[in-house]
Structures are given as structure tokens and as C-alpha cells.
Design an enzyme around this catalytic site. Structure first.
Site, PDB file in Angstrom:
ATOM      1  N   CYS A   6       0.835  -1.192   0.000  1.00 31.72           N
ATOM      2  CA  CYS A   6       0.000   0.000   0.000  1.00 31.72           C
ATOM      3  C   CYS A   6       0.876   1.249   0.000  1.00 31.72           C
ATOM      4  O   CYS A   6       1.842   1.350   0.740  1.00 31.72           O
ATOM      5  CB  CYS A   6      -0.955   0.088   1.173  1.00 31.72           C
ATOM      6  SG  CYS A   6      -2.072  -1.296   1.307  1.00 31.72           S
ATOM      7  N   ARG A  39       4.177  -0.216  -4.678  1.00 28.77           N
ATOM      8  CA  ARG A  39       3.893  -0.763  -3.345  1.00 28.77           C
ATOM      9  C   ARG A  39       2.616  -1.601  -3.311  1.00 28.77           C
ATOM     10  O   ARG A  39       2.327  -2.263  -2.316  1.00 28.77           O
ATOM     11  CB  ARG A  39       3.759   0.378  -2.336  1.00 28.77           C
ATOM     12  CG  ARG A  39       4.994   1.231  -2.209  1.00 28.77           C
ATOM     13  CD  ARG A  39       4.780   2.321  -1.202  1.00 28.77           C
ATOM     14  NE  ARG A  39       4.620   1.787   0.125  1.00 28.77           N
ATOM     15  CZ  ARG A  39       5.601   1.525   0.964  1.00 28.77           C
ATOM     16  NH1 ARG A  39       6.838   1.761   0.618  1.00 28.77           N
ATOM     17  NH2 ARG A  39       5.366   1.039   2.161  1.00 28.77           N
ATOM     18  N   TRP A  93      -2.518  -2.905  -1.713  1.00 30.84           N
ATOM     19  CA  TRP A  93      -2.196  -4.338  -1.832  1.00 30.84           C
ATOM     20  C   TRP A  93      -3.116  -5.012  -0.829  1.00 30.84           C
ATOM     21  O   TRP A  93      -2.964  -4.822   0.378  1.00 30.84           O
ATOM     22  CB  TRP A  93      -0.724  -4.581  -1.499  1.00 30.84           C
ATOM     23  CG  TRP A  93      -0.276  -5.986  -1.762  1.00 30.84           C
ATOM     24  CD1 TRP A  93       0.148  -6.506  -2.943  1.00 30.84           C
ATOM     25  CD2 TRP A  93      -0.193  -7.057  -0.807  1.00 30.84           C
ATOM     26  NE1 TRP A  93       0.482  -7.829  -2.791  1.00 30.84           N
ATOM     27  CE2 TRP A  93       0.275  -8.195  -1.486  1.00 30.84           C
ATOM     28  CE3 TRP A  93      -0.487  -7.168   0.545  1.00 30.84           C
ATOM     29  CZ2 TRP A  93       0.472  -9.421  -0.860  1.00 30.84           C
ATOM     30  CZ3 TRP A  93      -0.298  -8.402   1.174  1.00 30.84           C
ATOM     31  CH2 TRP A  93       0.184  -9.514   0.460  1.00 30.84           C
ATOM     32  N   ASN A 124      -2.227   1.600   5.662  1.00 31.73           N
ATOM     33  CA  ASN A 124      -1.290   0.559   5.230  1.00 31.73           C
ATOM     34  C   ASN A 124      -1.013  -0.293   6.453  1.00 31.73           C
ATOM     35  O   ASN A 124      -0.716   0.239   7.517  1.00 31.73           O
ATOM     36  CB  ASN A 124      -0.002   1.221   4.734  1.00 31.73           C
ATOM     37  CG  ASN A 124       1.091   0.220   4.428  1.00 31.73           C
ATOM     38  OD1 ASN A 124       0.802  -0.940   4.150  1.00 31.73           O
ATOM     39  ND2 ASN A 124       2.334   0.661   4.481  1.00 31.73           N
ATOM     40  N   GLY A 125      -1.108  -1.623   6.328  1.00 29.94           N
ATOM     41  CA  GLY A 125      -0.842  -2.497   7.472  1.00 29.94           C
ATOM     42  C   GLY A 125      -2.057  -3.365   7.768  1.00 29.94           C
ATOM     43  O   GLY A 125      -2.954  -3.500   6.935  1.00 29.94           O
ATOM     44  N   GLU A 159      18.200 -17.353  -6.982  1.00 24.76           N
ATOM     45  CA  GLU A 159      17.799 -16.007  -7.377  1.00 24.76           C
ATOM     46  C   GLU A 159      17.285 -15.994  -8.827  1.00 24.76           C
ATOM     47  O   GLU A 159      16.287 -15.336  -9.133  1.00 24.76           O
ATOM     48  CB  GLU A 159      18.995 -15.051  -7.193  1.00 24.76           C
ATOM     49  CG  GLU A 159      18.790 -13.620  -7.645  1.00 24.76           C
ATOM     50  CD  GLU A 159      17.650 -12.892  -6.927  1.00 24.76           C
ATOM     51  OE1 GLU A 159      17.111 -13.406  -5.947  1.00 24.76           O
ATOM     52  OE2 GLU A 159      17.292 -11.794  -7.392  1.00 24.76           O
ATOM     53  N   LYS A 178      13.476 -14.840  -9.848  1.00 27.95           N
ATOM     54  CA  LYS A 178      13.186 -13.785 -10.827  1.00 27.95           C
ATOM     55  C   LYS A 178      12.217 -14.308 -11.886  1.00 27.95           C
ATOM     56  O   LYS A 178      11.298 -13.623 -12.292  1.00 27.95           O
ATOM     57  CB  LYS A 178      14.476 -13.288 -11.518  1.00 27.95           C
ATOM     58  CG  LYS A 178      15.379 -12.419 -10.660  1.00 27.95           C
ATOM     59  CD  LYS A 178      14.939 -10.988 -10.541  1.00 27.95           C
ATOM     60  CE  LYS A 178      14.455 -10.600  -9.212  1.00 27.95           C
ATOM     61  NZ  LYS A 178      15.052 -10.772  -7.999  1.00 27.95           N
ATOM     62  N   GLU A 215       8.616 -14.811 -10.422  1.00 27.08           N
ATOM     63  CA  GLU A 215       7.840 -13.611 -10.106  1.00 27.08           C
ATOM     64  C   GLU A 215       7.520 -12.775 -11.345  1.00 27.08           C
ATOM     65  O   GLU A 215       6.503 -12.091 -11.366  1.00 27.08           O
ATOM     66  CB  GLU A 215       8.519 -12.762  -9.026  1.00 27.08           C
ATOM     67  CG  GLU A 215       9.818 -12.139  -9.413  1.00 27.08           C
ATOM     68  CD  GLU A 215      10.469 -11.373  -8.265  1.00 27.08           C
ATOM     69  OE1 GLU A 215       9.765 -10.748  -7.475  1.00 27.08           O
ATOM     70  OE2 GLU A 215      11.712 -11.391  -8.183  1.00 27.08           O
ATOM     71  N   HIS A 259      19.778 -36.513  -5.752  1.00 34.01           N
ATOM     72  CA  HIS A 259      19.008 -36.993  -4.600  1.00 34.01           C
ATOM     73  C   HIS A 259      17.506 -36.797  -4.799  1.00 34.01           C
ATOM     74  O   HIS A 259      16.756 -36.827  -3.830  1.00 34.01           O
ATOM     75  CB  HIS A 259      19.483 -36.287  -3.327  1.00 34.01           C
ATOM     76  CG  HIS A 259      20.933 -36.547  -3.048  1.00 34.01           C
ATOM     77  ND1 HIS A 259      21.412 -37.782  -2.664  1.00 34.01           N
ATOM     78  CD2 HIS A 259      22.025 -35.747  -3.151  1.00 34.01           C
ATOM     79  CE1 HIS A 259      22.718 -37.725  -2.516  1.00 34.01           C
ATOM     80  NE2 HIS A 259      23.121 -36.500  -2.814  1.00 34.01           N
ATOM     81  N   LYS A 301       6.182  -4.231  -3.589  1.00 36.51           N
ATOM     82  CA  LYS A 301       7.606  -4.018  -3.377  1.00 36.51           C
ATOM     83  C   LYS A 301       7.988  -4.137  -1.916  1.00 36.51           C
ATOM     84  O   LYS A 301       9.010  -4.693  -1.566  1.00 36.51           O
ATOM     85  CB  LYS A 301       7.955  -2.620  -3.901  1.00 36.51           C
ATOM     86  CG  LYS A 301       9.419  -2.251  -3.776  1.00 36.51           C
ATOM     87  CD  LYS A 301      10.209  -2.890  -4.874  1.00 36.51           C
ATOM     88  CE  LYS A 301      11.690  -2.630  -4.777  1.00 36.51           C
ATOM     89  NZ  LYS A 301      12.441  -3.681  -5.457  1.00 36.51           N
TER      90      LYS A 301
HETATM   91  C1  F6R Z   1      12.278 -10.341  -5.294  1.00 36.98           C
HETATM   92  C2  F6R Z   1      12.058  -9.340  -4.291  1.00 36.98           C
HETATM   93  C3  F6R Z   1      11.633  -9.783  -2.938  1.00 36.98           C
HETATM   94  C4  F6R Z   1      12.353  -8.966  -1.854  1.00 36.98           C
HETATM   95  C5  F6R Z   1      11.816  -9.349  -0.478  1.00 36.98           C
HETATM   96  C6  F6R Z   1      12.558  -8.630   0.639  1.00 36.98           C
HETATM   97  O1  F6R Z   1      12.667  -9.772  -6.497  1.00 36.98           O
HETATM   98  O2  F6R Z   1      12.192  -8.169  -4.528  1.00 36.98           O
HETATM   99  O3  F6R Z   1      11.857 -11.152  -2.761  1.00 36.98           O
HETATM  100  O4  F6R Z   1      13.718  -9.215  -1.949  1.00 36.98           O
HETATM  101  O5  F6R Z   1      10.449  -9.046  -0.392  1.00 36.98           O
HETATM  102  O6  F6R Z   1      12.430  -7.254   0.524  1.00 36.98           O
HETATM  103  P1  F6R Z   1      13.403  -6.282   1.292  1.00 36.98           P
HETATM  104  O7  F6R Z   1      14.775  -6.495   0.776  1.00 36.98           O
HETATM  105  O8  F6R Z   1      12.887  -4.908   1.036  1.00 36.98           O
HETATM  106  O9  F6R Z   1      13.310  -6.669   2.744  1.00 36.98           O
END
Ligand code: F6R
Length: 614
Positions: free
Chosen positions: A2, A27, A75, A101-102, A484, A488, A491, A507, A609
Site C-alpha cells: 500500500c 507498493r 495491496w 497501510n498495514g 535467485e 526472478k 515472479e 538426490h 515491493k
Molecule cells: C524479489 C524481491 C523480494 C524482496 C523481499 C525482501 O525480487 O524483490 O523477494 O527481496 O520481499 O524485501 P526487502 O529487501 O525490502 O526486505
């Protein structure tokens, strides 16, 4: 999660608020809404979906023009992402509007109490209860800020709230507990937002709000108190980047811009940390050298991509600093019984500094008296304030939801910390630390080199757009890189993708290999002969079972050529630094493949985000 914007000033508030929301849409983008105050009346508009839907609604049915307003991009937590549950929410009389937000954890009890008291609630959200509670408190106080303080004292959970009242056209009130809220200080105008990006076009002077504070925003100034009305201490700061950093700058997506910015981000994160004598100075550590010498264990807590940076940190810390290091998903950490003491150093990694799981892990570690060090990209966020020391990454604002440049700078930060601890504890000779630092200082060039060779990776990604599944393999620090790469792809492209430790394949996961399945393998440098040769065998094993092998290997490594259906070259760098160059092709691959599928890579579905709920 949010995005929140509030404004009071002389400009058309709707323009300021909608422009702010556009910068905060990363966000959350389940719905968007605004409330404006003009001629003593509140008017709201809200729409499910992205901000564009709200813009269209406003174009069809404009709101009365005012110079005081607020907006929200959601969100969803409580209630489906539809028009009805979109914020702002209003009280029974439509004279109080609230955005949030929350999560308000005791909302069910509050809702029952309100309904029993005759209030009519119209949405399924936890937020709406606050509008009605404010309505009741305003009847006795007549003052929105005091009403907000009284309401906040009754709320449980995490919240940033912003409210307006039809009875005062010079007042926006904000409150914060465990969720971000910053004040932008202008000349005859003031701003509230979840993130400075929302008001950076108007002012770079900001005030960081602390926990459990209420802020009154008027044209003439800003007053901050605690939830009991006592004047509260705040921290003013100047934002060191400008509006161009929060814009796409000619790229189609923020993600493309942020991938391209990585050499600069890595260089900026190194800047000022390497002294003329080659020694590291990490001024913001705020943990003394003596305390570092007393550390006997390091635990890293983080989520998502930041967790992958933590996994790589483990290799660097154990190798250089000679300390045992555990890496834990922040969301799991406090639900088991981690063994911590005063000599444990907990390192929390978070780009946003607002991830609730990371914050709760930090608080748990604090209760056990561990020392706390944060790695964070956002100045003024919560995590650095809750740690004993912080090492800021200087990636600049990361707007795309998928993390790219922040990850590379987190790696730089963990290398710096590991080398610094090695320097302080004497686990490596001074000249060895110096030699590594010199090599680290060359990494921006190496990342730049990789970026210059990405066209074949983009072509490969486009050719794989219809695949159902992609696997990623790595060993040593290549294993977190594989994780990683898979994250990527999941998502952004919404594809099945999994990362495995290459040695673990036999395994179980090898059963997934079938003819034509694309498998991306991150090959360690040849200098790590044992590791290297083992992964070359792993490539042969999967190829024998029909996998399509896509191999990422350093320049000059000819041994992989016979077994690679596609070969992606990266510059030869020291093993521990290799993730800085091997991650980049995986970012480009995921971004391009998702774009080929027609996805918005800046705003992937269901994500946000900054994840400010547990
Ligand atoms: C993936 C991504 C998320 C963040 C995770 C932690 O691309 O962006 O997995 O890495 O939500 O976020 P932060 O680093 O802000 O705590």
C-alpha cells in the site's frame, strides 16, 4: 504494501496526490483511491485495479478542486480487491476519510462494537473501522489529531493511517506504528507519504517519523506527538537523490533501467569505504572493533532476494572472517528457538528496511541481547533505526518490484562487512584483505562488461517464452545465484522455475529432467577445480537425460563447450565475487522472457515491493 500520499498546500491537491500515487504504485496495485476536501465537503473516488483505472474514472467524473487531499494504492489484505474495499474509507456521515497501510489485528472486535453502536460499515476491510472510531471520537474532542491519538491507542497490529475531516480544511493527520510514513516539508505546503519518492518532485526535505507517533500537517507547519499527545522527537534529513532517479529515463520499464544502473550502484556502494591506505572504514557500523572481536557467531536474517544475498554472505564470512554463520529466512526465525547471546551478531538485510518479517526478526534478536547490524537501501526506513549499526547500500531508489540493483549492492555490502571483520579480527593478513578490496573495486567494470553482451541472452529468453518450466543449478555461491535466477523467473514470467544445488540433483530433482527441459547451470571458476569439475559432470548427467543445457561460464573455460547447448560467457572474477557477474544474465533472461509473454515486469501480479505485513 500500500502506498499513501497526503497533501496540504496551495496547489491543486488532486494533481499532487495522483502524481505521488504513480510513484508509489510499486507498493501495491490492487486498487487506487483519493479523497479531496473542497468547500467544507469531502469527495472520494476509487477504483479496483491499477492507477490508470482511477485516472479514467476521474477524467469521466472530476472531483471538486481542492488544495488538501490524500490518496492510496492498495495491496489487498482484508477484503477482495474491488471498488468497495478500495481506500479511502469514510464514516457514516461521509465527513471523515481514512487511508491505511498495514493490518489492524483487533478489527473484528472493533467492528462488532461499532455495529452494535449503530454504525453502518460498508466494506470488508479492517480500515473502515478506523473511520467510524474517528467519527465517535470527534464527537467528544472536535479535534482530528486528538481523535486519531485516542483511536491509535485502541488499535493492535501494524498501521500507517492518514485521515482528513470535512470540518478542517487545513489539516491532514497521519499516524504510524510499524509501517512507514515520512513527512515532506515544503514552503507553505507539506506532504505525507509511505516513501519520499511520492513528493521528491516538490521537496527533498524530509522528516522521519518514529514509532507510535501522530503528525498534524498544516500549510504553516508540522507538529508531531506520541499517541498520548506529548511532543515527540523526530529526525529531519535531506534526500540525496532527485526526481530523475525515480523516473524511467527513456527505458520501457524501471526494471530495465535498474539492471542497467548496476555498475554505478556497485561503484557507489563501494565509494568512501576504501581508505587511501587500502583499509576499509565502515563509519556507519556503530559496532566497535572490540565488540566485533567478541562476536562468536553471525546469523543473517532476510527475505526473498535479500535472503539470497545472505546465503552468499555466509560463504564470504566463513571464508574471510572465520566465524560460524547461519542464514535464516526472517519469517521463520522467531518461530523457532534460535540460540543467541550478547556475542552473536545478527545481520538483517532488507532493501526497503520496512519488510515486516525482517523487522520482527530484528526485534526478536534484540530481546535476546544480540548485536544488530542492518544492510539497507532506504535512508529513513525502520530497520536501520532498530539496529545498532547500519551499512547503507547506495543503489538509489529501486522502483521495479523485482529486486536487481539492490541485490548486487547487498552483495557488495556483505563482502565489505566480511572483509572488515577479517581486518579487525586479523583472520586474514592486511595484504590479503587489501588484495581482495582491489579486486572488488574492479567489479563495476566487470558488471558493465556483462551488460554489454546480453543480446544473445535476450534472444534465448524470447525463444523460451512458451516453456512450462526452467531449472537452475549452481554449486557454492552459484547455488544462491540459481535460487535467485529461479525467483526472478517465477515472479516475472509466472513460470515454474526452481533452483537447486547441483550436487543435490541426484538426490531427487533429477527425476524432473525430461527431453528439452531448459536447465541453466552456473559454473564456478576453473580456479575452484574440484567444484568446477563436479558441475561439469552434473551438466553431462542432465544432458544425458535430454535436458537443454544453458551454461553460464567464465571466459576461457573451454571444458564446458562440448556439453552446452547454449553458452553464456561472463568475465573471470574471484569465486566469491562471481555472483556479481552471473546474476546479471539471469535478471536479463527473466525480464526479457516475461516481457515476451506480455507481462508488466515492473508490477508483477499479486506482488508488492515493500511487504509490510507478516
Ligand atoms: C524479489 C524481491 C523480494 C524482496 C523481499 C525482501 O525480487 O524483490 O523477494 O527481496 O520481499 O524485501 P526487502 O529487501 O525490502 O526486505
Amino acid at each position: 504494501m500500500c502506498g499513501i500520499v497526503g497533501y496540504v498546500g496551495a496547489r491543486p491537491a488532486l494533481d499532487v496526490v495522483v502524481e505521488g500515487l504513480a510513484r508509489l504504485e510499486y507498493r501495491g496495485y490492487d486498487s487506487a483511491g483519493v479523497a479531496m476536501l473542497a468547500d467544507g465537503a469531502l469527495a472520494t473516488a476509487k477504483r479496483a485495479g491499477k492507477l490508470v483505472n482511477l485516472r479514467e474514472a476521474l477524467a469521466e467524473e472530476p472531483l471538486p478542486a481542492g488544495t488538501l487531499g490524500m490518496g492510496h494504492t492498495r495491496w489487498a489484505t482484508h477484503g477482495a480487491p474491488n471498488d468497495r474495499n478500495a481506500h479511502p474509507h469514510t464514516d457514516c456521515a461521509g465527513r471523515v476519510a481514512v487511508i491505511h497501510n498495514g493490518i489492524i489485528e483487533n478489527f473484528a472486535a472493533l467492528r462488532t462494537e461499532l455495529e452494535e453502536g449503530g454504525h453502518k460499515l460498508r466494506s470488508d476491510t479492517d480500515t473502515e473501522a478506523v473511520a467510524h472510531l474517528l467519527e465517535d471520537e470527534l464527537k467528544t474532542t472536535g479535534d482530528l489529531a486528538e481523535a486519531m491519538r485516542r483511536v491509535c491507542r485502541r488499535l493492535e497490529g501494524a498501521f500507517t493511517l492518514v485521515a482528513m475531516h470535512a470540518g478542517d480544511d487545513d489539516l491532514v493527520v497521519g499516524a504510524r506504528r510499524n509501517s512507514p510514513l515520512v513527512v515532506g516539508v515544503g514552503d507553505g505546503e507539506n506532504f505525507l507519504a509511505s516513501d519520499v519518492a511520492a513528493f521528491i518532485a516538490h521537496t527533498r526535505d524530509a522528516i522521519e517519523l518514529g514509532q507510535d507517533q501522530v503528525v498534524e500537517l498544516r500549510r504553516s507547519g508540522v507538529t508531531v506527538t506520541d499517541f498520548h499527545g506529548r511532543p515527540a522527537e523526530t529526525k529531519a534529513y535531506h534526500v540525496d537523490w532527485d526526481v530523475s532517479a525515480a523516473e524511467k529515463g527513456g527505458y520501457d520499464y524501471f526494471m530495465l533501467k535498474e539492471i542497467a544502473e548496476q555498475p554505478r550502484a556497485v561503484a557507489d556502494t563501494l565509494l568512501g569505504r576504501i581508505g587511501a591506505d587500502g583499509r576499509l572504514t565502515l563509519d556507519e557500523m556503530r559496532i566497535s572493533d572490540q565488540e566485533l572481536r567478541e562476536v562468536d557467531k553471525i546469523i543473517i536474517v532476510a527475505c526473498g532476494t535479500s535472503y539470497h544475498a545472505g546465503l552468499i554472505a555466509k560463504y564470504a564470512i566463513e571464508h574471510w572472517a572465520g566465524l560460524p554463520c547461519e542464514v535464516e529466512l526472517a519469517s521463520e526465525f522467531r518461530y523457532r528457538d534460535p540460540i543467541l547471546s550478547r556475542s552473536t551478531l545478527v545481520i538483517a538485510i532488507s532493501q526497503s528496511g520496512e519488510t515486516m518479517d525482517a523487522l520482527m526478526a530484528v526485534r526478536h534478536a534484540r530481546e535476546q541481547h544480540a548485536k544488530l547490524l542492518g544492510i539497507c537501501n532506504v535512508n529513513g526506513s525502520t530497520l536501520p533505526r532498530e539496529c545498532d549499526g547500519v551499512l547503507y547500500t547506495h543503489a538509489g531508489p529501486e522502483i521495479a518490484v523485482a529486486s536487481t540493483k539492490a541485490f548486487l549492492t547487498q552483495l557488495v555490502a556483505v563482502y565489505l562487512i566480511a572483509l572488515y571483520i577479517a581486518q579487525v579480527r586479523g583472520t586474514k593478513f592486511g595484504d590479503e584483505v587489501f588484495a581482495m578490496i582491489q579486486l572488488l573495486a574492479k567489479m563495476p567494470e566487470k558488471v558493465d562488461e556483462v551488460l554489454g553482451t546480453m543480446e544473445p541472452v535476450r534472444a534465448l529468453a524470447r525463444s523460451l517464452a512458451d516453456e512450462k518450466s526452467v531449472l537452475f543449478l549452481g554449486r557454492h555461491v552459484g547455488f544462491p545465484v540459481a535460487l535467485e535466477g529461479a525467483l526472478k523467473l517465477k515472479e516475472l514470467a509466472y513460470m515454474h522455475a526452481e533452483g537447486f544445488a547441483a550436487g543435490e540433483l541426484k538426490h531427487g530433482p533429477i527425476a524432473l529432467i525430461e527431453p528439452g527441459l531448459p536447465v541453466i547451470v552456473v559454473v564456478p571458476p576453473r580456479s575452484r577445480a574440484v567444484l568446477h569439475d563436479k558441475i561439469v559432470s552434473n551438466i553431462q548427467e542432465i544432458r544425458a537425460r535430454g535436458a537443454r543445457t544453458i551454461v553460464i561460464a567464465e571466459e576461457g573455460d573451454t571444458s564446458v563447450e562440448p556439453y552446452a547447448d547454449t553458452l553464456i560467457r561472463v568475465p573471470a572474477v574471484p569465486t566469491l565475487f562471481q555472483p556479481l557477474v552471473t546474476t546479471v544474465p539471469l535478471q536479463v533472461f527473466a525480464c526479457e522472457l516475461a516481457t515476451a509473454k506480455g507481462h508488466d515486469v515492473d508490477q508483477p501480479r499479486n506482488l508488492a515491493k515493500s511487504v509490510t505485513v507478516e
